[in-house]
Design a protein around this motif. Structure first.
Motif, PDB file in Angstrom:
ATOM      1  N   PRO A  27       0.795  -1.235   0.000  1.00  0.00           N
ATOM      2  CA  PRO A  27       0.000   0.000   0.000  1.00  0.00           C
ATOM      3  C   PRO A  27       0.828   1.286   0.000  1.00  0.00           C
ATOM      4  CG  PRO A  27       0.036  -0.929   2.201  1.00  0.00           C
ATOM      5  CD  PRO A  27       0.755  -1.897   1.298  1.00  0.00           C
ATOM      6  N   LEU A  28       2.140   1.188   0.132  1.00  0.00           N
ATOM      7  CA  LEU A  28       2.982   2.380   0.186  1.00  0.00           C
ATOM      8  C   LEU A  28       3.057   3.059  -1.177  1.00  0.00           C
ATOM      9  CD1 LEU A  28       6.031   1.151   2.330  1.00  0.00           C
ATOM     10  CD2 LEU A  28       3.982   2.364   3.106  1.00  0.00           C
ATOM     11  N   SER A  29       3.307   4.346  -1.160  1.00  0.00           N
ATOM     12  CA  SER A  29       3.505   5.100  -2.398  1.00  0.00           C
ATOM     13  C   SER A  29       4.968   5.032  -2.804  1.00  0.00           C
ATOM     14  CB  SER A  29       3.112   6.562  -2.179  1.00  0.00           C
ATOM     15  OG  SER A  29       1.759   6.662  -1.827  1.00  0.00           O
ATOM     16  N   SER A  30       5.225   5.216  -4.080  1.00  0.00           N
ATOM     17  CA  SER A  30       6.599   5.244  -4.567  1.00  0.00           C
ATOM     18  C   SER A  30       7.372   6.326  -3.820  1.00  0.00           C
ATOM     19  CB  SER A  30       6.595   5.525  -6.070  1.00  0.00           C
ATOM     20  OG  SER A  30       7.901   5.499  -6.576  1.00  0.00           O
ATOM     21  N   GLY A  31       8.552   5.967  -3.329  1.00  0.00           N
ATOM     22  CA  GLY A  31       9.373   6.904  -2.578  1.00  0.00           C
ATOM     23  C   GLY A  31       9.238   6.756  -1.073  1.00  0.00           C
ATOM     24  N   ASP A  32       8.165   6.097  -0.607  1.00  0.00           N
ATOM     25  CA  ASP A  32       7.998   5.859   0.827  1.00  0.00           C
ATOM     26  C   ASP A  32       9.055   4.869   1.310  1.00  0.00           C
ATOM     27  OD1 ASP A  32       5.805   7.503   0.871  1.00  0.00           O
ATOM     28  OD2 ASP A  32       4.325   5.909   1.133  1.00  0.00           O
ATOM     29  N   GLN A  33       9.435   5.009   2.574  1.00  0.00           N
ATOM     30  CA  GLN A  33      10.438   4.114   3.157  1.00  0.00           C
ATOM     31  C   GLN A  33       9.834   3.302   4.288  1.00  0.00           C
ATOM     32  OE1 GLN A  33      14.028   6.193   4.254  1.00  0.00           O
ATOM     33  NE2 GLN A  33      14.429   6.843   2.165  1.00  0.00           N
ATOM     34  N   ILE A  34      10.431   2.146   4.512  1.00  0.00           N
ATOM     35  CA  ILE A  34      10.024   1.257   5.599  1.00  0.00           C
ATOM     36  C   ILE A  34      11.288   0.586   6.125  1.00  0.00           C
ATOM     37  CG2 ILE A  34       9.557  -0.742   4.099  1.00  0.00           C
ATOM     38  CD1 ILE A  34       6.998  -1.163   5.898  1.00  0.00           C
ATOM     39  N   VAL A  35      11.282   0.242   7.405  1.00  0.00           N
ATOM     40  CA  VAL A  35      12.430  -0.412   8.027  1.00  0.00           C
ATOM     41  C   VAL A  35      12.034  -1.831   8.407  1.00  0.00           C
ATOM     42  CG1 VAL A  35      14.029  -0.401   9.986  1.00  0.00           C
ATOM     43  CG2 VAL A  35      13.377   1.757   8.893  1.00  0.00           C
ATOM     44  N   ASN A  52      16.136  -5.765  -5.501  1.00  0.00           N
ATOM     45  CA  ASN A  52      16.568  -5.830  -6.903  1.00  0.00           C
ATOM     46  C   ASN A  52      15.456  -6.346  -7.800  1.00  0.00           C
ATOM     47  OD1 ASN A  52      19.041  -4.820  -7.551  1.00  0.00           O
ATOM     48  ND2 ASN A  52      20.123  -6.754  -7.370  1.00  0.00           N
ATOM     49  N   GLU A  53      14.832  -7.431  -7.387  1.00  0.00           N
ATOM     50  CA  GLU A  53      13.798  -8.080  -8.195  1.00  0.00           C
ATOM     51  C   GLU A  53      12.543  -7.216  -8.326  1.00  0.00           C
ATOM     52  OE1 GLU A  53      13.813 -11.283  -9.795  1.00  0.00           O
ATOM     53  OE2 GLU A  53      15.957 -10.930  -9.486  1.00  0.00           O
ATOM     54  N   GLN A  54      12.218  -6.456  -7.279  1.00  0.00           N
ATOM     55  CA  GLN A  54      10.959  -5.705  -7.253  1.00  0.00           C
ATOM     56  C   GLN A  54      11.117  -4.232  -7.610  1.00  0.00           C
ATOM     57  OE1 GLN A  54       7.937  -7.281  -6.697  1.00  0.00           O
ATOM     58  NE2 GLN A  54       9.224  -9.107  -6.801  1.00  0.00           N
ATOM     59  N   LYS A  74      10.392   2.280  -1.488  1.00  0.00           N
ATOM     60  CA  LYS A  74       9.566   1.696  -2.556  1.00  0.00           C
ATOM     61  C   LYS A  74       9.887   2.365  -3.894  1.00  0.00           C
ATOM     62  CE  LYS A  74       4.975   0.265  -3.853  1.00  0.00           C
ATOM     63  NZ  LYS A  74       3.654  -0.050  -3.358  1.00  0.00           N
ATOM     64  N   GLY A  75      10.036   1.533  -4.914  1.00  0.00           N
ATOM     65  CA  GLY A  75      10.354   2.007  -6.254  1.00  0.00           C
ATOM     66  C   GLY A  75       9.134   2.480  -6.999  1.00  0.00           C
TER      67      GLY A  75
END
Length: 75
Positions: A27-35, A52-54, A74-75
Motif C-alpha cells: 500500500p505504500l507510495s513510490s518513494g515511501d520508506q520502511i524499516v 533488486n527483483e521488485q 519503494k520504487g
C-alpha cells in the motif's frame, strides 16, 4: 513528517521476513520508506535480492544488538 514504519521480523526465518516486507510495502507510495528488523542471517542476502527483483532501493542496512535493520524505499 511521519515516522518511518517498522516491521519486526525478529525470530522469523526465511522467507518470512521478506514476505512480511512485501505485504507491508504494497500500500505504500513510490518513494515511501520502511524499516525491516530481522535476525535471520539469510536476510542479508534475501532483502537486497528482493529489492533488486521488485525495483525497490535498499537505502541502508546496519547491525545492532544482533538484529539487522534494513531501510527500504519503494520504487
Amino acid at each position: 513528517m511521519t515516522d518511518t514504519p517498522e516491521i519486526d521480523a525478529l525470530g522469523l526465518l526465511c522467507p518470512l521476513p521478506v514476505l512480511k516486507l512485501r505485504k507491508r510495502m504494497m500500500p505504500l507510495s513510490s518513494g515511501d520508506q520502511i524499516v525491516l528488523i530481522a535476525d535471520d542471517p539469510a536476510s542479508i542476502v534475501d532483502v537486497p535480492h528482493f529489492c533488486n527483483e521488485q525495483g525497490h532501493a535498499l537505502i541502508k542496512s546496519h547491525e545492532e544488538n544482533g538484529a539487522i535493520y534494513f531501510t527500504v524505499q519503494k520504487g
